[in-house]
Write a protein that holds these residues in place. Structure first.
Motif, PDB file in Angstrom:
ATOM      1  N   ASP A 287      48.834  60.450  85.286  1.00 43.29           N
ATOM      2  CA  ASP A 287      48.559  61.403  84.150  1.00 43.29           C
ATOM      3  C   ASP A 287      48.615  62.865  84.391  1.00 43.29           C
ATOM      4  N   VAL A 288      49.794  63.187  85.040  1.00 41.95           N
ATOM      5  CA  VAL A 288      50.214  64.388  85.600  1.00 41.95           C
ATOM      6  C   VAL A 288      50.182  65.504  84.198  1.00 41.95           C
ATOM      7  N   LEU A 289      50.778  64.888  83.092  1.00 42.38           N
ATOM      8  CA  LEU A 289      51.128  65.472  81.948  1.00 42.38           C
ATOM      9  C   LEU A 289      49.735  65.867  81.030  1.00 42.38           C
ATOM     10  N   HIS A 290      49.294  64.766  81.384  1.00 42.31           N
ATOM     11  CA  HIS A 290      47.696  64.589  80.404  1.00 42.31           C
ATOM     12  C   HIS A 290      46.869  65.747  81.145  1.00 42.31           C
ATOM     13  N   GLU A 291      46.950  65.764  82.274  1.00 41.32           N
ATOM     14  CA  GLU A 291      46.000  66.653  83.029  1.00 41.32           C
ATOM     15  C   GLU A 291      46.562  67.996  82.593  1.00 41.32           C
ATOM     16  N   PHE A 292      47.751  68.535  82.501  1.00 40.17           N
ATOM     17  CA  PHE A 292      48.291  69.514  82.120  1.00 40.17           C
ATOM     18  C   PHE A 292      47.852  70.281  80.861  1.00 40.17           C
ATOM     19  N   PHE A 293      48.127  69.153  79.797  1.00 42.49           N
ATOM     20  CA  PHE A 293      47.893  69.810  78.555  1.00 42.49           C
ATOM     21  C   PHE A 293      46.507  69.616  78.178  1.00 42.49           C
ATOM     22  N   SER A 294      45.683  68.851  79.248  1.00 43.28           N
ATOM     23  CA  SER A 294      44.174  69.380  78.889  1.00 43.28           C
ATOM     24  C   SER A 294      43.603  70.079  79.632  1.00 43.28           C
ATOM     25  N   THR A 295      44.205  70.740  80.613  1.00 44.30           N
ATOM     26  CA  THR A 295      43.432  71.743  81.463  1.00 44.30           C
ATOM     27  C   THR A 295      44.050  73.134  81.785  1.00 44.30           C
ATOM     28  N   GLY A 296      45.415  72.854  81.681  1.00 49.89           N
ATOM     29  CA  GLY A 296      46.447  74.149  81.893  1.00 49.89           C
ATOM     30  C   GLY A 296      46.989  74.116  83.428  1.00 49.89           C
ATOM     31  N   VAL A 297      46.504  73.101  84.164  1.00 44.33           N
ATOM     32  CA  VAL A 297      47.126  72.783  85.727  1.00 44.33           C
ATOM     33  C   VAL A 297      47.911  71.718  85.505  1.00 44.33           C
ATOM     34  N   TYR A 298      49.149  72.105  85.984  1.00 48.46           N
ATOM     35  CA  TYR A 298      50.113  71.229  86.458  1.00 48.46           C
ATOM     36  C   TYR A 298      50.364  70.743  87.900  1.00 48.46           C
ATOM     37  N   ARG A 299      49.631  69.831  88.411  1.00 51.65           N
ATOM     38  CA  ARG A 299      49.667  69.387  89.467  1.00 51.65           C
ATOM     39  C   ARG A 299      50.254  67.868  89.930  1.00 51.65           C
ATOM     40  N   PRO A 349      49.617  73.641  92.706  1.00 51.46           N
ATOM     41  CA  PRO A 349      49.697  73.250  91.480  1.00 51.46           C
ATOM     42  C   PRO A 349      50.167  74.714  90.543  1.00 51.46           C
ATOM     43  N   VAL A 350      50.768  74.442  89.384  1.00 55.84           N
ATOM     44  CA  VAL A 350      50.953  75.524  88.507  1.00 55.84           C
ATOM     45  C   VAL A 350      49.647  75.782  87.642  1.00 55.84           C
ATOM     46  N   ASP A 351      49.081  76.878  87.624  1.00 57.01           N
ATOM     47  CA  ASP A 351      47.727  76.960  87.081  1.00 57.01           C
ATOM     48  C   ASP A 351      47.883  78.281  86.118  1.00 57.01           C
ATOM     49  N   LEU A 352      47.833  77.872  84.818  1.00 63.59           N
ATOM     50  CA  LEU A 352      48.261  78.749  83.679  1.00 63.59           C
ATOM     51  C   LEU A 352      46.798  79.046  82.953  1.00 63.59           C
ATOM     52  N   ARG A 353      45.617  78.589  83.446  1.00 61.76           N
ATOM     53  CA  ARG A 353      44.220  78.786  82.692  1.00 61.76           C
ATOM     54  C   ARG A 353      43.940  80.332  82.812  1.00 61.76           C
ATOM     55  N   GLY A 354      43.586  80.617  81.570  1.00 57.46           N
ATOM     56  CA  GLY A 354      43.273  82.006  81.312  1.00 57.46           C
ATOM     57  C   GLY A 354      44.495  82.961  81.207  1.00 57.46           C
ATOM     58  N   THR A 355      45.701  82.572  81.108  1.00 56.77           N
ATOM     59  CA  THR A 355      46.909  83.427  80.877  1.00 56.77           C
ATOM     60  C   THR A 355      47.452  83.353  79.534  1.00 56.77           C
ATOM     61  N   ALA A 356      48.273  84.291  79.330  1.00 57.06           N
ATOM     62  CA  ALA A 356      48.833  84.341  78.011  1.00 57.06           C
ATOM     63  C   ALA A 356      49.973  83.119  77.910  1.00 57.06           C
ATOM     64  N   HIS A 357      50.363  82.667  79.035  1.00 60.49           N
ATOM     65  CA  HIS A 357      51.286  81.483  78.983  1.00 60.49           C
ATOM     66  C   HIS A 357      50.742  80.261  78.476  1.00 60.49           C
ATOM     67  N   TRP A 358      49.288  80.192  78.926  1.00 62.55           N
ATOM     68  CA  TRP A 358      48.297  79.171  78.484  1.00 62.55           C
ATOM     69  C   TRP A 358      48.326  78.998  76.957  1.00 62.55           C
ATOM     70  N   GLU A 359      47.920  80.250  76.246  1.00 63.12           N
ATOM     71  CA  GLU A 359      47.811  80.257  74.816  1.00 63.12           C
ATOM     72  C   GLU A 359      49.103  79.968  74.187  1.00 63.12           C
ATOM     73  N   ALA A 360      50.346  80.248  74.975  1.00 63.28           N
ATOM     74  CA  ALA A 360      51.403  79.539  74.233  1.00 63.28           C
ATOM     75  C   ALA A 360      51.753  78.217  74.324  1.00 63.28           C
ATOM     76  N   VAL A 361      51.094  77.584  75.285  1.00 58.74           N
ATOM     77  CA  VAL A 361      51.309  76.141  75.366  1.00 58.74           C
ATOM     78  C   VAL A 361      50.262  75.636  74.403  1.00 58.74           C
ATOM     79  N   ARG A 362      49.015  76.001  74.279  1.00 60.48           N
ATOM     80  CA  ARG A 362      48.005  75.547  73.099  1.00 60.48           C
ATOM     81  C   ARG A 362      48.878  75.828  71.541  1.00 60.48           C
ATOM     82  N   ALA A 363      49.482  77.071  71.580  1.00 64.80           N
ATOM     83  CA  ALA A 363      50.246  77.089  70.323  1.00 64.80           C
ATOM     84  C   ALA A 363      51.413  76.236  70.080  1.00 64.80           C
ATOM     85  N   SER A 364      51.915  75.789  71.004  1.00 67.86           N
ATOM     86  CA  SER A 364      53.357  74.977  70.934  1.00 67.86           C
ATOM     87  C   SER A 364      53.143  73.796  70.036  1.00 67.86           C
ATOM     88  N   GLY A 365      51.920  73.242  70.011  1.00 69.29           N
ATOM     89  CA  GLY A 365      51.799  72.122  69.291  1.00 69.29           C
ATOM     90  C   GLY A 365      51.768  70.801  70.354  1.00 69.29           C
TER      91      GLY A 365
END
Length: 477
Positions: A287-299, A349-365
């Motif tokens: 669940d690498v992708l599930h983890e990312f879209f749930s937490t903002g961390v790509y590991r 890991p790529v950690d986008l938590r708390g960044t503008a990029h994470w907000e972009a992920v959440r806005a992407s649908g």
């Protein structure tokens, strides 16, 4: 249309160049320098087109180095009812009155969704190579379905050889038989002692050897090939048009995903103006992708951490096409994307938590979900009982996650990935009976098998490729 690399290089050329290229010289993936969009009125103008003409409308802005008449002919040869056993090519089937729909993508030669793009690749490779007077040696990796789809699309192509790596003992019996039973002079099956990610890393390591890649004209058919992503975007448009929704009304998709190519094609369609609300990314226990879209961390997961599951085509710990998504999230910033992938390469890991990029992920649908073996069996059983529809385990992962994200009044389209016949043991476990299979595949497991077993070693792979090409190229026109 010119193409650039996700890691910053900007001189990749046009469609025909990136078609044959595989990885970009800087290790990135090819992307168009811009993404053309359809207005609401232009989307309405697509209604009534058959699949080949719709494919032309969607793909033409990205393929302007092939004459119109030739591209139309290639698409008509690809998307023919005799090839996909349906005039609709990708029929859309409602699942009762649930608001869920199944987009049927598995009616092609290898019974998997990969055929939709791979059949096009077979035709366009042949066309471009013939025009250039060149040959191509495809080096690919498969977790199950890409391999057979590629080999069925490329067999008999005089200017193409296929070297397909698969993880030894990790495909279903049907998938193994489908690939290894082929006895074609231009197809070489290689079973690697390892998991899919090992196979994928070997392909990348060979591609990174510029001298070897040039000497042996190495290309790719994996989902890193831009032409595959582009061809897959078409069936998202087809589903939208088949729903006949009022202009602008959104729809959602749930997509079983391992290497992220199928769902990225949906994101591309959304970027092109298709009114997609959610793209639910369905994972299995890996669940690498599930983890990312749930937490903002790509590991990413190392090979030893990749579980062997009952939806084996998604047993992947590092999703190659995810780089394309992050590239767009970064605003087409190749420097940022290269930095992120350096972290991945360094096992960080790529950690986008708390960044503008994470907000972009959440806005992407894009959202994530996962399914376990027990949940997979329950979903197969329930789909059979409730809808009278037998589905394969990967499609079951997608259906389960689609149900979780379904919204009232918004159609949820679940992408079918393969016919259940390809995964008989799991379907049998779920419903107590063997799924039917097309007549042409009956008894396939008893056929002789043709493959070579290799260690997870790039030098051994290079030696194998060089040796086989030394034997075969003289006989190739």
């Amino acid at each position: 249309m010119k193409y650039v690399s996700t890691r910053g290089r900007r001189d990749l050329g046009g469609f025909s160049e990136v078609l044959l290229m595989g990885l970009a010289p800087d290790g990135g993936l090819a992307m168009p320098e811009r993404i053309p969009t359809f207005s609401a009125d232009e989307l309405e103008g697509l209604r009534g087109l058959d699949y080949a003409d719709l494919a032309y409308a969607v793909m033409r802005p990205y393929i302007d180095d092939i004459p119109e008449s030739d591209l139309r002919a290639l698409l008509r040869a690809t998307y023919h009812p005799d090839v996909f056993h349906s005039a609709d090519i990708t029929p859309l089937t409602p699942l009762g009155d649930s608001g869920l729909f199944l987009l049927e993508l598995s009616n092609g030669p290898s019974l998997a969704f990969k055929d939709i793009a791979m059949q096009f690749l077979g035709h366009v490779f042949e066309y471009v190579l013939e025009r250039r007077g060149e040959r191509l040696n495809i080096l690919g990796a498969t977790s199950g379905d890409t391999g057979s789809a590629a080999e069925y699309a490329m067999r008999g192509k005089a200017r193409v050889n296929v070297f397909m790596l698969s993880p030894h003992g990790r495909m279903s019996a049907f998938q193994q038989a489908q690939m290894f039973s082929l006895d074609e002079p231009n197809v070489f099956n290689i079973a690697v002692r390892g998991v899919f990610d090992d196979c994928q890393d070997l392909v990348k390591e060979v591609n990174a050897d510029a001298e070897f890649k040039a000497r042996y004209t190495i290309g790719a058919v994996n989902s890193i090939n831009w032409a595959r992503v582009l061809a897959q975007a078409v069936y998202y448009f087809k589903a939208y048009l088949a729903l006949n929704l009022p202009a602008g009304q959104p729809m959602d998709f749930s997509v079983p995903s391992g290497n992220f190519g199928n769902v990225f094609a949906g994101y591309l369609a959304k970027q092109m103006g298709l009114p997609i609300g959610q793209l639910a990314v369905a994972s299995n226990e890996n669940d690498v992708l599930h983890e990312f879209f749930s937490t903002g961390v790509y590991r990413v997961r190392r090979s030893a951490q990749v579980a062997q599951t009952s939806s084996p085509s998604m047993d992947i710990g590092k999703a190659s096409n995810f780089e394309r998504y992050l590239y767009l999230i970064a605003g087409a910033d190749g420097v940022q994307t290269r930095a992120w992938w350096a972290e991945v390469g360094g096992s960080r890991p790529v950690d986008l938590r708390g960044t503008a990029h994470w907000e972009a992920v959440r806005a992407s649908g894009l959202v994530g979900g996962r399914s376990s073996h027990a949940e997979r069996l329950e979903t197969i059983r329930r789909a059979d009982e409730r809808f009278g529809r037998l589905i394969d385990p990967h499609t079951a992962d997608g259906l389960r996650v689609g149900e979780q994200y379904a919204r009232a009044g918004v159609p949820m389209v679940c992408l079918e990935t393969a016919l259940p016949a390809k995964f008989e043991a799991t379907v049998q476990e779920a419903v107590g009976r063997t799924p039917p299979r097309p007549q042409r595949f009956k008894g396939i497991e008893a056929l002789p098998r043709h493959f070579t077993l290799l260690d997870n070693d790039a030098a051994a792979l290079k030696a194998f490729v060089a040796g086989k090409l030394g034997q075969t190229l003289q006989a190739t026109p």
